[in-house]
Design an enzyme around this catalytic site. Sequence first.
Site, PDB file in Angstrom:
ATOM      1  N   LYS A 153       0.850  -1.203   0.000  1.00  0.00           N
ATOM      2  CA  LYS A 153       0.000   0.000   0.000  1.00  0.00           C
ATOM      3  C   LYS A 153       0.873   1.235   0.000  1.00  0.00           C
ATOM      4  O   LYS A 153       1.961   1.206   0.577  1.00  0.00           O
ATOM      5  CB  LYS A 153      -0.910  -0.001   1.234  1.00  0.00           C
ATOM      6  CG  LYS A 153      -1.907  -1.152   1.280  1.00  0.00           C
ATOM      7  CD  LYS A 153      -3.072  -0.934   0.346  1.00  0.00           C
ATOM      8  CE  LYS A 153      -3.986  -2.160   0.336  1.00  0.00           C
ATOM      9  NZ  LYS A 153      -5.181  -2.007  -0.480  1.00  0.00           N
ATOM     10  N   LYS A 155      -2.195   1.484  -2.878  1.00  0.00           N
ATOM     11  CA  LYS A 155      -2.524   0.562  -3.969  1.00  0.00           C
ATOM     12  C   LYS A 155      -1.614   0.732  -5.176  1.00  0.00           C
ATOM     13  O   LYS A 155      -1.230  -0.224  -5.818  1.00  0.00           O
ATOM     14  CB  LYS A 155      -3.943   0.860  -4.473  1.00  0.00           C
ATOM     15  CG  LYS A 155      -5.061   0.372  -3.621  1.00  0.00           C
ATOM     16  CD  LYS A 155      -6.381   0.865  -4.212  1.00  0.00           C
ATOM     17  CE  LYS A 155      -7.569   0.512  -3.349  1.00  0.00           C
ATOM     18  NZ  LYS A 155      -8.029  -0.852  -3.494  1.00  0.00           N
ATOM     19  N   LYS A 179       1.508  -8.997  -2.243  1.00  0.00           N
ATOM     20  CA  LYS A 179       0.490  -9.033  -3.296  1.00  0.00           C
ATOM     21  C   LYS A 179       0.349  -7.659  -3.943  1.00  0.00           C
ATOM     22  O   LYS A 179       0.429  -6.633  -3.263  1.00  0.00           O
ATOM     23  CB  LYS A 179      -0.847  -9.465  -2.678  1.00  0.00           C
ATOM     24  CG  LYS A 179      -1.998  -9.508  -3.654  1.00  0.00           C
ATOM     25  CD  LYS A 179      -3.292  -9.895  -2.952  1.00  0.00           C
ATOM     26  CE  LYS A 179      -4.497  -9.537  -3.779  1.00  0.00           C
ATOM     27  NZ  LYS A 179      -4.625  -8.109  -4.089  1.00  0.00           N
ATOM     28  N   ASP A 181      -1.966  -4.807  -5.806  1.00  0.00           N
ATOM     29  CA  ASP A 181      -3.365  -4.441  -5.652  1.00  0.00           C
ATOM     30  C   ASP A 181      -4.108  -4.640  -6.975  1.00  0.00           C
ATOM     31  O   ASP A 181      -3.487  -4.777  -8.031  1.00  0.00           O
ATOM     32  CB  ASP A 181      -3.492  -3.010  -5.116  1.00  0.00           C
ATOM     33  CG  ASP A 181      -4.494  -2.974  -3.971  1.00  0.00           C
ATOM     34  OD1 ASP A 181      -5.535  -3.648  -4.098  1.00  0.00           O
ATOM     35  OD2 ASP A 181      -4.232  -2.303  -2.968  1.00  0.00           O
ATOM     36  N   GLU A 182      -5.432  -4.632  -6.876  1.00  0.00           N
ATOM     37  CA  GLU A 182      -6.238  -4.975  -8.060  1.00  0.00           C
ATOM     38  C   GLU A 182      -6.054  -3.992  -9.215  1.00  0.00           C
ATOM     39  O   GLU A 182      -6.197  -4.362 -10.374  1.00  0.00           O
ATOM     40  CB  GLU A 182      -7.722  -5.091  -7.674  1.00  0.00           C
ATOM     41  CG  GLU A 182      -8.418  -3.811  -7.220  1.00  0.00           C
ATOM     42  CD  GLU A 182      -8.098  -3.411  -5.777  1.00  0.00           C
ATOM     43  OE1 GLU A 182      -7.468  -4.216  -5.072  1.00  0.00           O
ATOM     44  OE2 GLU A 182      -8.451  -2.286  -5.376  1.00  0.00           O
ATOM     45  N   HIS A 271      -8.555 -12.291  -7.593  1.00  0.00           N
ATOM     46  CA  HIS A 271      -9.084 -11.084  -6.950  1.00  0.00           C
ATOM     47  C   HIS A 271     -10.435 -10.825  -7.606  1.00  0.00           C
ATOM     48  O   HIS A 271     -10.586 -10.971  -8.807  1.00  0.00           O
ATOM     49  CB  HIS A 271      -8.136  -9.900  -7.146  1.00  0.00           C
ATOM     50  CG  HIS A 271      -8.474  -8.744  -6.249  1.00  0.00           C
ATOM     51  ND1 HIS A 271      -9.606  -7.986  -6.426  1.00  0.00           N
ATOM     52  CD2 HIS A 271      -7.851  -8.240  -5.168  1.00  0.00           C
ATOM     53  CE1 HIS A 271      -9.652  -7.055  -5.475  1.00  0.00           C
ATOM     54  NE2 HIS A 271      -8.597  -7.188  -4.694  1.00  0.00           N
ATOM     55  N   ARG A 272     -11.433 -10.437  -6.781  1.00  0.00           N
ATOM     56  CA  ARG A 272     -12.806 -10.370  -7.311  1.00  0.00           C
ATOM     57  C   ARG A 272     -13.283  -8.942  -7.565  1.00  0.00           C
ATOM     58  O   ARG A 272     -14.497  -8.692  -7.590  1.00  0.00           O
ATOM     59  CB  ARG A 272     -13.756 -11.091  -6.371  1.00  0.00           C
ATOM     60  CG  ARG A 272     -13.709 -10.552  -4.946  1.00  0.00           C
ATOM     61  CD  ARG A 272     -14.705 -11.239  -4.039  1.00  0.00           C
ATOM     62  NE  ARG A 272     -14.666 -10.661  -2.715  1.00  0.00           N
ATOM     63  CZ  ARG A 272     -15.614 -10.792  -1.794  1.00  0.00           C
ATOM     64  NH1 ARG A 272     -16.680 -11.514  -2.048  1.00  0.00           N
ATOM     65  NH2 ARG A 272     -15.497 -10.221  -0.623  1.00  0.00           N
ATOM     66  N   HIS A 304     -10.853 -14.390  -3.038  1.00  0.00           N
ATOM     67  CA  HIS A 304     -11.351 -13.540  -1.941  1.00  0.00           C
ATOM     68  C   HIS A 304     -12.809 -13.900  -1.628  1.00  0.00           C
ATOM     69  O   HIS A 304     -13.627 -14.015  -2.535  1.00  0.00           O
ATOM     70  CB  HIS A 304     -11.309 -12.065  -2.359  1.00  0.00           C
ATOM     71  CG  HIS A 304      -9.925 -11.525  -2.484  1.00  0.00           C
ATOM     72  ND1 HIS A 304      -9.498 -10.434  -1.777  1.00  0.00           N
ATOM     73  CD2 HIS A 304      -8.856 -11.923  -3.231  1.00  0.00           C
ATOM     74  CE1 HIS A 304      -8.233 -10.169  -2.080  1.00  0.00           C
ATOM     75  NE2 HIS A 304      -7.819 -11.065  -2.973  1.00  0.00           N
ATOM     76  N   LYS A 311     -13.671  -4.325   6.354  1.00  0.00           N
ATOM     77  CA  LYS A 311     -14.275  -3.109   5.790  1.00  0.00           C
ATOM     78  C   LYS A 311     -15.241  -3.367   4.625  1.00  0.00           C
ATOM     79  O   LYS A 311     -15.966  -2.466   4.225  1.00  0.00           O
ATOM     80  CB  LYS A 311     -13.159  -2.166   5.323  1.00  0.00           C
ATOM     81  CG  LYS A 311     -12.436  -2.643   4.067  1.00  0.00           C
ATOM     82  CD  LYS A 311     -11.378  -1.671   3.571  1.00  0.00           C
ATOM     83  CE  LYS A 311     -10.785  -2.191   2.269  1.00  0.00           C
ATOM     84  NZ  LYS A 311      -9.628  -1.442   1.794  1.00  0.00           N
ATOM     85  N   SER A 355      -9.865 -10.871   3.376  1.00  0.00           N
ATOM     86  CA  SER A 355      -9.122  -9.633   3.125  1.00  0.00           C
ATOM     87  C   SER A 355     -10.056  -8.444   3.195  1.00  0.00           C
ATOM     88  O   SER A 355     -11.249  -8.567   2.945  1.00  0.00           O
ATOM     89  CB  SER A 355      -8.498  -9.718   1.722  1.00  0.00           C
ATOM     90  OG  SER A 355      -7.961  -8.484   1.320  1.00  0.00           O
ATOM     91  N   GLY A 356      -9.492  -7.301   3.523  1.00  0.00           N
ATOM     92  CA  GLY A 356     -10.264  -6.057   3.480  1.00  0.00           C
ATOM     93  C   GLY A 356     -10.452  -5.456   4.862  1.00  0.00           C
ATOM     94  O   GLY A 356     -11.312  -5.889   5.614  1.00  0.00           O
ATOM     95  N   GLY A 357      -9.612  -4.504   5.187  1.00  0.00           N
ATOM     96  CA  GLY A 357      -9.770  -3.786   6.456  1.00  0.00           C
ATOM     97  C   GLY A 357      -9.314  -4.575   7.663  1.00  0.00           C
ATOM     98  O   GLY A 357      -9.701  -4.269   8.794  1.00  0.00           O
ATOM     99  N   GLY A 380      -3.291  -2.457   4.811  1.00  0.00           N
ATOM    100  CA  GLY A 380      -3.240  -1.238   5.606  1.00  0.00           C
ATOM    101  C   GLY A 380      -2.840  -1.586   7.043  1.00  0.00           C
ATOM    102  O   GLY A 380      -2.061  -0.877   7.683  1.00  0.00           O
TER     103      GLY A 380
HETATM  104  C1  CAP Z   1      -7.357  -4.935   0.934  1.00  0.00           C
HETATM  105  C2  CAP Z   1      -7.526  -4.729  -0.530  1.00  0.00           C
HETATM  106  C3  CAP Z   1      -8.357  -5.802  -1.234  1.00  0.00           C
HETATM  107  C4  CAP Z   1      -9.772  -5.992  -0.683  1.00  0.00           C
HETATM  108  C5  CAP Z   1     -10.736  -6.555  -1.697  1.00  0.00           C
HETATM  109  C6  CAP Z   1      -8.107  -3.374  -0.863  1.00  0.00           C
HETATM  110  O1  CAP Z   1      -6.537  -3.970   1.505  1.00  0.00           O
HETATM  111  O2  CAP Z   1      -6.254  -4.738  -1.148  1.00  0.00           O
HETATM  112  O3  CAP Z   1      -8.436  -5.424  -2.558  1.00  0.00           O
HETATM  113  O4  CAP Z   1      -9.691  -6.867   0.395  1.00  0.00           O
HETATM  114  O5  CAP Z   1     -11.948  -6.881  -1.113  1.00  0.00           O
HETATM  115  O6  CAP Z   1      -7.703  -2.827  -1.880  1.00  0.00           O
HETATM  116  O7  CAP Z   1      -9.010  -2.947  -0.189  1.00  0.00           O
HETATM  117  P1  CAP Z   1      -6.563  -3.722   3.087  1.00  0.00           P
HETATM  118  P2  CAP Z   1     -12.462  -8.399  -0.993  1.00  0.00           P
HETATM  119  O8  CAP Z   1      -6.048  -4.983   3.723  1.00  0.00           O
HETATM  120  O9  CAP Z   1      -5.636  -2.557   3.319  1.00  0.00           O
HETATM  121  O10 CAP Z   1      -7.966  -3.409   3.441  1.00  0.00           O
HETATM  122  O11 CAP Z   1     -11.372  -9.168  -0.311  1.00  0.00           O
HETATM  123  O12 CAP Z   1     -13.697  -8.277  -0.176  1.00  0.00           O
HETATM  124  O13 CAP Z   1     -12.692  -8.853  -2.367  1.00  0.00           O
HETATM  125 MG    MG Z   2      -6.939  -4.310  -3.101  1.00  0.00          MG
END
Ligand code: CAP
Ligand code: MG
Length: 427
Positions: A153, A155, A179, A181-182, A271-272, A304, A311, A355-357, A380
Site C-alpha cells: 500500500k 494501492k 500481493k 493491488d487490483e 481477486h474479485r 477472496h 471493511k 481480506s479487506g480492512g 493497511g
Molecule cells: C485490501 C484490498 C483488497 C480488498 C478486496 C483493498 O486492503 O487490497 O483489494 O480486500 O476486497 O484494496 O481494499 P486492506 P475483498 O487490507 O488494506 O484493506 O477481499 O472483499 O474482495
Molecule cells: Mg486491493
Amino acid sequence: MKSDEQYFDFVDYGYSPKSTDVVCLFRFEPAKRTTIKETIGRIASESSTGTWTTLTKLPTRVKNLQAVSFDVKDNFVKIAYPIDLWEKENVPQFLSGVAGNIFGMKAIKNLRLIDISIPLKFLSNFRGPEFGITGIRNLLKVRKRPITGAVIKPKIGWSALEHSKIGYETWIGGFDLIKDDENLTSTKFNRFEDRIKFASKMRDKAEKETGERKSALFNITSETKIMEKRAKLLHELGWEFAMIDVITVGMSALQTMRDTCHDYGLAIHAHRAMHAVLDRNPKHGVSMMVLAKIMRMIGVDQIHIGTIVGKMSGSKIEVINIKNQITEKKIKENRKNFLLNQNWGSLKPVLPIASGGLHPGLIPNVIETLGVDIGILVSGGVHGHPNGTRSGAIACMQSIEATMKNIAVNEYANSHAELQLALKKWN
Ligand code: CAP
Ligand code: MG
C-alpha cells in the site's frame, strides 16, 4: 391465447429434475400486473428456448430443450435446464443463459440468482483448481497456520524498486506472500517486468535470511495475450502464482489463463474486484457464491471471500456459504440458507482468502469464524503500523500465534511489543 400464456409452457409444478439438469435458484419480484406464474415462466423461457411471442412449427427438439420452473415458494423459484442447452467448457455461454437477458426484462422488477446446482456431467468438462489448498500449502511449505499475505500500500504509486523493498520488509516480518493491488498492473512508473525482477532479488535475499519460502501474487490482469506473456515471465523468474482480476478480465480470458497457468505451473490467485457490481444488491443480480462456484469450476486456486468483520460488505451467512462451497466436496440443499445440492466430484478445494480492512486485532475473529485453512491478507493493517511494515507483519504473525495457542491477543500483547502497538492503534 392471452399474450402471457406461452410462458405457462415453461412451468411444470410436477417436474422432478434429472441428475444431469442444471438447477438454478432465483429470487424474483414481478413487475406490476405480472402474475407469479407468468414471471417464473418468463425467467425459464428467456433463459432457454423462448421468446416474447409464440412461434409456429417447432421441432420436438426445441420442446426438449426448454427450461422448466418447477418449484415455487414465496418469491423463490427453482428452474431446471436440460444439459443439452449448454456447450461443453463454455462459461460465457452458460452465463449468457442463466444470468443473461432475464435480468433486464420489464416484466420482472428484481431478480437474483442465488445458487446454481451444477451437475457432475457439466462439471466434468472443467479441470477445476490445479493446486487447491493442499497444493498451495505445499508450494509455501506452510502446513498448519493460515497463509499470510499483504498488499503493498498505497494501492498504486510506488516505483517498482520501492515496491520490492516494501515487499522485502513484509517477508522479513514473517509473511509468506506479498500481493499487488487490483488496480496495479504495469504503469510507466512501475512496470510489471521491473517489479517482478526487483522482487525476485528481494525474495532470494529474504528466503536466505529467514530460511522460509517467500512468494508473491503479481497482478497479470490485462488483455489475454499480454496476460500469457506475463505468466511466462513469472514462470521464468521462479514465481509460483499469478494474480488475476477474475471478474474484470471476463470468463473467457480466465478460462484461457487457467490452461496457460497450468502449463507454467502457476497457481491462480483470484481477486474479485467488480464482483459487488453484480452481487451487492440483495434483490438483484448474481450472488457472490454463484460467482465463486463458477471460479472453482474454471479452476482458480484461491479467491477472496470476505471477512465479515473487516471493511467490505458480506454477511456472516454469505461468507460462510462461499467458504463451504469452495472447500467442501458436497453441499446439501438447505433452503433456509439459500443452498441447493452440489456435488463437486473430483474438483479440488479452493483456498478462501479473507481480506479487506483487517489488522492484528481482528485476526482472532477471522480464524474463529473461518478456520485455519484460509489465506489472510492484511495490508493497511501491516504498512500502517506505527513502526512500519516489518513491525506490522510481525504483529500479525504474533496475533496468529496467539490465536493458535488459544491466548487472547490483549494478553499476548503484554509480552509482544509489535502486537501491543498495533492493538493500541486499531482497537
Ligand atoms: C485490501 C484490498 C483488497 C480488498 C478486496 C483493498 O486492503 O487490497 O483489494 O480486500 O476486497 O484494496 O481494499 P486492506 P475483498 O487490507 O488494506 O484493506 O477481499 O472483499 O474482495
Ligand atoms: Mg486491493
